[in-house]
Every structure is written in structure tokens, then in C-alpha cells.
Design a protein around this motif. Structure first.
Motif, mmCIF file in Angstrom:
data_model
loop_
_atom_site.group_PDB
_atom_site.id
_atom_site.type_symbol
_atom_site.label_atom_id
_atom_site.label_comp_id
_atom_site.label_asym_id
_atom_site.label_seq_id
_atom_site.Cartn_x
_atom_site.Cartn_y
_atom_site.Cartn_z
ATOM 1 N N VAL A 47 -34.508 -80.480 0.090
ATOM 2 C CA VAL A 47 -35.293 -80.816 1.274
ATOM 3 C C VAL A 47 -36.560 -81.562 0.850
ATOM 4 O O VAL A 47 -36.904 -82.586 1.421
ATOM 5 N N ASP A 48 -37.252 -81.024 -0.172
ATOM 6 C CA ASP A 48 -38.435 -81.700 -0.706
ATOM 7 C C ASP A 48 -37.993 -82.778 -1.689
ATOM 8 O O ASP A 48 -36.844 -82.792 -2.140
ATOM 9 N N THR A 49 -38.896 -83.677 -2.042
ATOM 10 C CA THR A 49 -38.577 -84.800 -2.918
ATOM 11 C C THR A 49 -38.474 -84.345 -4.370
ATOM 12 O O THR A 49 -39.454 -83.822 -4.920
ATOM 13 N N PRO A 50 -37.314 -84.527 -5.026
ATOM 14 C CA PRO A 50 -37.215 -84.167 -6.441
ATOM 15 C C PRO A 50 -38.049 -85.128 -7.284
ATOM 16 O O PRO A 50 -38.158 -86.313 -6.961
ATOM 17 N N VAL A 51 -38.653 -84.601 -8.350
ATOM 18 C CA VAL A 51 -39.416 -85.428 -9.287
ATOM 19 C C VAL A 51 -39.043 -85.043 -10.710
ATOM 20 O O VAL A 51 -38.607 -83.921 -10.967
ATOM 21 N N CYS A 52 -39.221 -86.002 -11.615
ATOM 22 C CA CYS A 52 -38.971 -85.774 -13.030
ATOM 23 C C CYS A 52 -40.283 -85.973 -13.773
ATOM 24 O O CYS A 52 -41.045 -86.902 -13.474
ATOM 25 N N LEU A 53 -40.536 -85.130 -14.757
ATOM 26 C CA LEU A 53 -41.738 -85.207 -15.569
ATOM 27 C C LEU A 53 -41.418 -85.951 -16.857
ATOM 28 O O LEU A 53 -40.453 -85.624 -17.550
ATOM 29 N N PHE A 54 -42.217 -86.972 -17.156
ATOM 30 C CA PHE A 54 -42.044 -87.755 -18.376
ATOM 31 C C PHE A 54 -43.319 -87.730 -19.196
ATOM 32 O O PHE A 54 -44.424 -87.748 -18.642
ATOM 33 N N THR A 77 -52.150 -79.433 -14.241
ATOM 34 C CA THR A 77 -52.829 -80.711 -14.018
ATOM 35 C C THR A 77 -52.066 -81.548 -12.994
ATOM 36 O O THR A 77 -52.671 -82.159 -12.109
ATOM 37 N N ALA A 78 -50.742 -81.559 -13.086
ATOM 38 C CA ALA A 78 -49.923 -82.291 -12.113
ATOM 39 C C ALA A 78 -50.184 -81.768 -10.702
ATOM 40 O O ALA A 78 -50.307 -82.551 -9.750
ATOM 41 N N GLU A 79 -50.300 -80.435 -10.558
ATOM 42 C CA GLU A 79 -50.573 -79.851 -9.243
ATOM 43 C C GLU A 79 -51.905 -80.346 -8.680
ATOM 44 O O GLU A 79 -51.998 -80.703 -7.509
ATOM 45 N N VAL A 80 -52.943 -80.384 -9.522
ATOM 46 C CA VAL A 80 -54.258 -80.826 -9.080
ATOM 47 C C VAL A 80 -54.224 -82.294 -8.661
ATOM 48 O O VAL A 80 -54.761 -82.670 -7.609
ATOM 49 N N VAL A 81 -53.569 -83.137 -9.465
ATOM 50 C CA VAL A 81 -53.479 -84.570 -9.151
ATOM 51 C C VAL A 81 -52.730 -84.781 -7.837
ATOM 52 O O VAL A 81 -53.134 -85.592 -6.997
ATOM 53 N N LEU A 82 -51.644 -84.056 -7.628
ATOM 54 C CA LEU A 82 -50.876 -84.188 -6.391
ATOM 55 C C LEU A 82 -51.676 -83.727 -5.175
ATOM 56 O O LEU A 82 -51.580 -84.319 -4.097
ATOM 57 N N GLN A 83 -52.499 -82.669 -5.341
ATOM 58 C CA GLN A 83 -53.315 -82.185 -4.232
ATOM 59 C C GLN A 83 -54.286 -83.257 -3.747
ATOM 60 O O GLN A 83 -54.600 -83.320 -2.560
ATOM 61 N N GLU A 84 -54.728 -84.123 -4.662
ATOM 62 C CA GLU A 84 -55.622 -85.220 -4.277
ATOM 63 C C GLU A 84 -54.913 -86.192 -3.338
ATOM 64 O O GLU A 84 -55.556 -86.934 -2.610
ATOM 65 N N HIS A 85 -53.587 -86.207 -3.354
ATOM 66 C CA HIS A 85 -52.779 -87.070 -2.486
ATOM 67 C C HIS A 85 -52.162 -86.281 -1.331
ATOM 68 O O HIS A 85 -51.214 -86.749 -0.697
ATOM 69 N N GLU A 86 -52.673 -85.070 -1.100
ATOM 70 C CA GLU A 86 -52.171 -84.173 -0.057
ATOM 71 C C GLU A 86 -50.693 -83.842 -0.250
ATOM 72 O O GLU A 86 -49.912 -83.754 0.699
ATOM 73 N N LEU A 87 -50.314 -83.675 -1.511
ATOM 74 C CA LEU A 87 -48.959 -83.281 -1.885
ATOM 75 C C LEU A 87 -49.051 -81.995 -2.699
ATOM 76 O O LEU A 87 -50.101 -81.661 -3.238
ATOM 77 N N SER A 88 -47.935 -81.287 -2.813
ATOM 78 C CA SER A 88 -47.934 -80.095 -3.662
ATOM 79 C C SER A 88 -46.684 -80.062 -4.528
ATOM 80 O O SER A 88 -45.601 -80.447 -4.091
ATOM 81 N N LEU A 89 -46.858 -79.598 -5.763
ATOM 82 C CA LEU A 89 -45.761 -79.463 -6.716
ATOM 83 C C LEU A 89 -45.087 -78.119 -6.483
ATOM 84 O O LEU A 89 -45.752 -77.091 -6.397
ATOM 85 N N THR A 95 -34.892 -78.276 -10.342
ATOM 86 C CA THR A 95 -35.791 -79.402 -10.556
ATOM 87 C C THR A 95 -37.177 -79.087 -10.009
ATOM 88 O O THR A 95 -37.346 -78.149 -9.235
ATOM 89 N N LEU A 96 -38.136 -79.868 -10.414
ATOM 90 C CA LEU A 96 -39.440 -79.837 -9.769
ATOM 91 C C LEU A 96 -39.317 -80.667 -8.493
ATOM 92 O O LEU A 96 -38.594 -81.664 -8.467
ATOM 93 N N THR A 97 -40.022 -80.257 -7.448
ATOM 94 C CA THR A 97 -40.030 -81.056 -6.233
ATOM 95 C C THR A 97 -41.469 -81.213 -5.764
ATOM 96 O O THR A 97 -42.356 -80.467 -6.176
ATOM 97 N N VAL A 98 -41.665 -82.194 -4.893
ATOM 98 C CA VAL A 98 -42.974 -82.438 -4.306
ATOM 99 C C VAL A 98 -42.847 -82.283 -2.794
ATOM 100 O O VAL A 98 -41.984 -82.909 -2.175
ATOM 101 N N ALA A 99 -43.703 -81.443 -2.229
ATOM 102 C CA ALA A 99 -43.734 -81.235 -0.788
ATOM 103 C C ALA A 99 -44.901 -82.022 -0.203
ATOM 104 O O ALA A 99 -45.968 -82.106 -0.811
ATOM 105 N N GLY A 100 -44.677 -82.603 0.962
ATOM 106 C CA GLY A 100 -45.717 -83.373 1.628
ATOM 107 C C GLY A 100 -45.172 -84.709 2.093
ATOM 108 O O GLY A 100 -44.008 -85.037 1.858
#
Length: 185
Positions: A47-54, A77-89, A95-100
Motif C-alpha cells: 500500500v505504501d511506496t516501497p524504497v531501497c536503501l543504497f 537519519t533517513a527517518e529524520v530526512v523524510l520527515q522534512e518532506h512530510e513522509l515517514s519511513l 521491504t522498507l516503505t515510505v508513507a505519505g
């Protein structure tokens, strides 16, 4: 007390929580149900957007890091950066996903070089979502542009992630069944 089914849905596509061996869950849309060997296998999409960490470097190709082996400072750190874009890890099964709210990538704007040195038709294509530094090492979260499917075995309304030998055994049969369904449409 009645038992609630974990399959639900808002709209046309039902959703289901798939669990991995460690008990982590991932909320997915139920795309297809395929009966094989007396089991129902589900083809799911997150449901949320899958992401890959490189791990990024100037000299080498980006190195994919499996979510389970990513260090806590990198994910924090990824969580903090995503929060600046109103997204959450979301650290979930598979997989990791991003909600927002994410902007949909414009296919014409994607930097896909048809004359790439590799000439590998199977190479996956990714779009950079965010990049960040941890201990002077650069990392990036990328969105895979190819569809991201999850295979689960349905048992009493619950979805259990299919992995390892079972996945290797049933994957070709699921692909054959999907091809046959497509040819009948």
C-alpha cells in the motif's frame, strides 16, 4: 466473540497484512489469488511506496543494502530526512516503505539512458527519493520504478510471506498461471 478477518478494503481492491518469519507486517493490496497444490497464494503490492536503501560512492556503482542489515543510525537519519518532506519511513516485512504523499514520477523526466554500457534489459530502474550523510558516508533511498510484488500463502484469512525454497518452487508456476490468465483476457 467473532474472529475478524485481516482482509479488508476501502474501495475496489482488498488489503491484507502479510507477515514474515520475524512477525513483521506489511500492508498490501491483494492483486491476484492463485490456487496451487491445495494452497491459495496471493500476489500482493504494498500500500505504501516501497524504497531501497543504497550506499553511494563517487567511484563505484551504488550498493544495495538489505533493510535487515542497515544500521540504526542510517535508518534513523533517513527517518529524520523524510520527515522534512512530510513522509515517514516504515520498517516492515519484506521491504522498507515510505508513507505519505509522493509525487508520481514523470516517465519523460526519468534519466534512463537507452545506450547504457551494461545493455542489461533486466536491470531495475530507480528514482532517487532522498539522499543523506551518516558518518561522512552518503546514502540514498530510491523508489523502484518496476512493479514491486510480494507473494504470500493465505491460511485462514491470514497472509504468510513466501520465502526461500517454497518461493523458488512456486514462483515459476505462479508466473505461468498469470501468463495464462492474461492470454485468456
Amino acid at each position: 466473540m467473532s474472529e475478524q478477518t485481516p482482509i479488508s478494503g476501502s474501495g475496489d481492491v482488498p488489503t491484507v497484512h502479510v507477515k514474515d518469519g520475524q512477525g513483521q507486517e506489511l500492508l498490501c493490496f491483494l492483486e491476484q489469488l492463485i490456487p496451487l497444490d491445495g494452497n491459495d497464494y496471493a500476489l500482493l503490492t504494498p500500500v505504501d511506496t516501497p524504497v531501497c536503501l543504497f550506499r553511494l560512492s563517487d567511484e563505484d556503482e551504488p550498493e544495495l543494502i538489505e533493510p535487515a542489515s542497515a544500521s540504526e543510525p542510517v535508518l534513523s537519519t533517513a527517518e529524520v530526512v523524510l520527515q522534512e518532506h512530510e513522509l515517514s519511513l516504515v520498517r516492515s516485512a519484506v521491504t522498507l516503505t515510505v508513507a505519505g504523499e509522493l509525487d508520481e514520477p514523470d516517465p519523460e523526466e526519468l534519466d534512463i539512458d537507452a545506450d547504457d554500457d551494461d545493455d542489461d534489459d533486466d536491470a531495475e530502474t530507480y528514482e532517487l527519493l532522498v539522499s543523506f550523510l551518516v558518518a561522512e558516508q552518503e546514502y540514498g533511498l530510491y523508489i523502484p520504478l518496476d512493479p514491486f510484488f510480494v507473494v504470500a500463502r493465505m491460511e485462514n484469512g491470514h497472509a504468510q510471506l513466501v520465502q526461500g525454497d517454497e518461493f523458488e518452487r512456486i514462483q515459476p508456476r505462479i508466473e505461468a498461471e498469470l501468463e495464462e490468465r492474461e492470454s485468456q483476457d
